[in-house]
Design a protein around this motif. Sequence first.
Motif, PDB file in Angstrom:
ATOM      1  N   THR A 290      12.278  16.236  -1.587  1.00 35.47           N
ATOM      2  CA  THR A 290      11.874  17.451  -2.299  1.00 35.47           C
ATOM      3  C   THR A 290      11.780  18.621  -1.330  1.00 35.47           C
ATOM      4  O   THR A 290      11.193  18.491  -0.244  1.00 35.47           O
ATOM      5  N   TYR A 291      12.355  19.745  -1.711  1.00 39.50           N
ATOM      6  CA  TYR A 291      12.292  20.962  -0.909  1.00 39.50           C
ATOM      7  C   TYR A 291      11.839  22.114  -1.796  1.00 39.50           C
ATOM      8  O   TYR A 291      11.536  21.909  -2.988  1.00 39.50           O
ATOM      9  N   VAL A 292      11.756  23.292  -1.258  1.00 39.53           N
ATOM     10  CA  VAL A 292      11.318  24.454  -2.034  1.00 39.53           C
ATOM     11  C   VAL A 292      12.461  25.461  -2.118  1.00 39.53           C
ATOM     12  O   VAL A 292      13.393  25.430  -1.301  1.00 39.53           O
ATOM     13  N   PRO A 293      12.432  26.368  -3.103  1.00 37.66           N
ATOM     14  CA  PRO A 293      13.542  27.325  -3.263  1.00 37.66           C
ATOM     15  C   PRO A 293      13.866  28.121  -2.007  1.00 37.66           C
ATOM     16  O   PRO A 293      15.041  28.407  -1.737  1.00 37.66           O
ATOM     17  N   ALA A 294      12.847  28.459  -1.220  1.00 36.78           N
ATOM     18  CA  ALA A 294      13.087  29.249  -0.010  1.00 36.78           C
ATOM     19  C   ALA A 294      13.874  28.483   1.050  1.00 36.78           C
ATOM     20  O   ALA A 294      14.406  29.091   1.996  1.00 36.78           O
TER      21      ALA A 294
ATOM     22  N   VAL B 224       1.805  24.142   3.623  1.00 40.41           N
ATOM     23  CA  VAL B 224       1.945  25.128   2.548  1.00 40.41           C
ATOM     24  C   VAL B 224       2.810  24.551   1.436  1.00 40.41           C
ATOM     25  O   VAL B 224       2.475  24.629   0.249  1.00 40.41           O
ATOM     26  N   ASN B 225       3.929  23.955   1.830  1.00 45.59           N
ATOM     27  CA  ASN B 225       4.886  23.397   0.877  1.00 45.59           C
ATOM     28  C   ASN B 225       4.835  21.874   0.903  1.00 45.59           C
ATOM     29  O   ASN B 225       4.933  21.260   1.968  1.00 45.59           O
ATOM     30  N   PHE B 226       4.668  21.283  -0.284  1.00 42.68           N
ATOM     31  CA  PHE B 226       4.651  19.833  -0.428  1.00 42.68           C
ATOM     32  C   PHE B 226       6.086  19.352  -0.598  1.00 42.68           C
ATOM     33  O   PHE B 226       6.736  19.644  -1.601  1.00 42.68           O
ATOM     34  N   THR B 227       6.608  18.638   0.397  1.00 36.45           N
ATOM     35  CA  THR B 227       8.015  18.237   0.404  1.00 36.45           C
ATOM     36  C   THR B 227       8.140  16.743   0.718  1.00 36.45           C
ATOM     37  O   THR B 227       8.615  16.345   1.784  1.00 36.45           O
ATOM     38  N   PRO B 228       7.728  15.898  -0.225  1.00 31.84           N
ATOM     39  CA  PRO B 228       7.725  14.453   0.016  1.00 31.84           C
ATOM     40  C   PRO B 228       9.125  13.853   0.066  1.00 31.84           C
ATOM     41  O   PRO B 228      10.097  14.443  -0.398  1.00 31.84           O
TER      42      PRO B 228
ATOM     43  N   ASN C  25      15.634  21.583  -6.712  1.00 28.31           N
ATOM     44  CA  ASN C  25      14.825  21.412  -5.506  1.00 28.31           C
ATOM     45  C   ASN C  25      14.583  19.951  -5.117  1.00 28.31           C
ATOM     46  O   ASN C  25      13.568  19.636  -4.470  1.00 28.31           O
ATOM     47  N   VAL C  26      15.503  19.082  -5.492  1.00 25.79           N
ATOM     48  CA  VAL C  26      15.446  17.685  -5.064  1.00 25.79           C
ATOM     49  C   VAL C  26      16.844  17.257  -4.616  1.00 25.79           C
ATOM     50  O   VAL C  26      17.824  17.457  -5.331  1.00 25.79           O
TER      51      VAL C  26
ATOM     52  N   GLY D 133       0.768  -1.224   0.000  1.00 27.25           N
ATOM     53  CA  GLY D 133       0.000   0.000   0.000  1.00 27.25           C
ATOM     54  C   GLY D 133       0.805   1.285   0.000  1.00 27.25           C
ATOM     55  O   GLY D 133       2.013   1.294   0.196  1.00 27.25           O
ATOM     56  N   THR D 134       0.070   2.379  -0.210  1.00 24.77           N
ATOM     57  CA  THR D 134       0.643   3.720  -0.212  1.00 24.77           C
ATOM     58  C   THR D 134      -0.168   4.590   0.742  1.00 24.77           C
ATOM     59  O   THR D 134      -1.117   4.134   1.379  1.00 24.77           O
ATOM     60  N   LEU D 135       0.187   5.851   0.806  1.00 21.19           N
ATOM     61  CA  LEU D 135      -0.620   6.844   1.513  1.00 21.19           C
ATOM     62  C   LEU D 135      -1.034   7.940   0.527  1.00 21.19           C
ATOM     63  O   LEU D 135      -1.148   9.100   0.880  1.00 21.19           O
ATOM     64  N   GLY D 136      -1.233   7.535  -0.729  1.00 16.41           N
ATOM     65  CA  GLY D 136      -1.601   8.485  -1.760  1.00 16.41           C
ATOM     66  C   GLY D 136      -0.375   9.109  -2.400  1.00 16.41           C
ATOM     67  O   GLY D 136       0.765   8.862  -2.003  1.00 16.41           O
ATOM     68  N   THR D 137      -0.606   9.934  -3.418  1.00 20.73           N
ATOM     69  CA  THR D 137       0.493  10.594  -4.109  1.00 20.73           C
ATOM     70  C   THR D 137       0.730  12.003  -3.598  1.00 20.73           C
ATOM     71  O   THR D 137       1.859  12.480  -3.559  1.00 20.73           O
ATOM     72  N   GLY D 138      -0.324  12.700  -3.215  1.00 25.91           N
ATOM     73  CA  GLY D 138      -0.176  14.036  -2.660  1.00 25.91           C
ATOM     74  C   GLY D 138       0.131  15.087  -3.706  1.00 25.91           C
ATOM     75  O   GLY D 138       0.298  14.796  -4.893  1.00 25.91           O
ATOM     76  N   GLY D 139       0.198  16.333  -3.256  1.00 19.65           N
ATOM     77  CA  GLY D 139       0.484  17.462  -4.123  1.00 19.65           C
ATOM     78  C   GLY D 139       0.416  18.750  -3.324  1.00 19.65           C
ATOM     79  O   GLY D 139       0.236  18.734  -2.104  1.00 19.65           O
ATOM     80  N   THR D 140       0.538  19.862  -3.996  1.00 14.75           N
ATOM     81  CA  THR D 140       0.579  21.153  -3.308  1.00 14.75           C
ATOM     82  C   THR D 140      -0.729  21.483  -2.615  1.00 14.75           C
ATOM     83  O   THR D 140      -0.739  22.279  -1.671  1.00 14.75           O
TER      84      THR D 140
END
Length: 206
Positions: A137-141, A74-78, A171-172, A36-43
């Motif tokens: 995954t991270y964000v530019p900030a 706020v930020n999706f960082t899987p 950003n990865v 199983g998974t916990l979904g794919t997610g997104g922003t």
Amino acid sequence: LALGSNVTVSNATGVTLTNGNISLGTFNLTNTNSAGTLGTGGTNSMIVATGSGQAFLTMPTGASAKTFPIGDGVNFTPATLTFTAYDAFATSRIGARVTANVHPSYDNSGAQTNYLNRFWTFTTSGASTYTYASAFTYVPADINGTESTIKLNRWSGTAWTEDATSAAASNVLTSTTGLTNVSYPLSGDYTGRKEIAATEEDLESA
């Protein structure tokens, strides 16, 4: 949706993340199905795992890829872990959460100039040996300094271990396959930084 207690599901899809977040707070969300998974997610649809609660996935024996669709709301960082080998017991699980801040010990070995303002925390149970690669995954900030010099680092609780073959770009933060339960056990904190040896002045002020 905010959890008010620990929640367990047991199916291949786990949860479906389409629109809206699931906030864990102090509670855990677990899929007990090893396929199983916990979904794919997104922003706009993530598991907010910034407290003590974690997103747990049950591990199969052998090769698999597991994504933890987590973020700070706020930020999706899987975080994605790709295993080429995993020796698991029936209830072997890995849990993950994320902190949207610089690691409190990021400069433990000296002043750092290239690092991320984000770290991921893992716990693992019921596993004996495994080999894997990872992608965070991270964000530019989150970036301080020069992104291309940043490497994957694991904090054991007392010291940093740097994966010299890892790389940060677009950003990865990625590591090549070959991380193991011995070299990089999935417990403790993972972040991006570039190790700088402590100077004599750093040691004197410590």
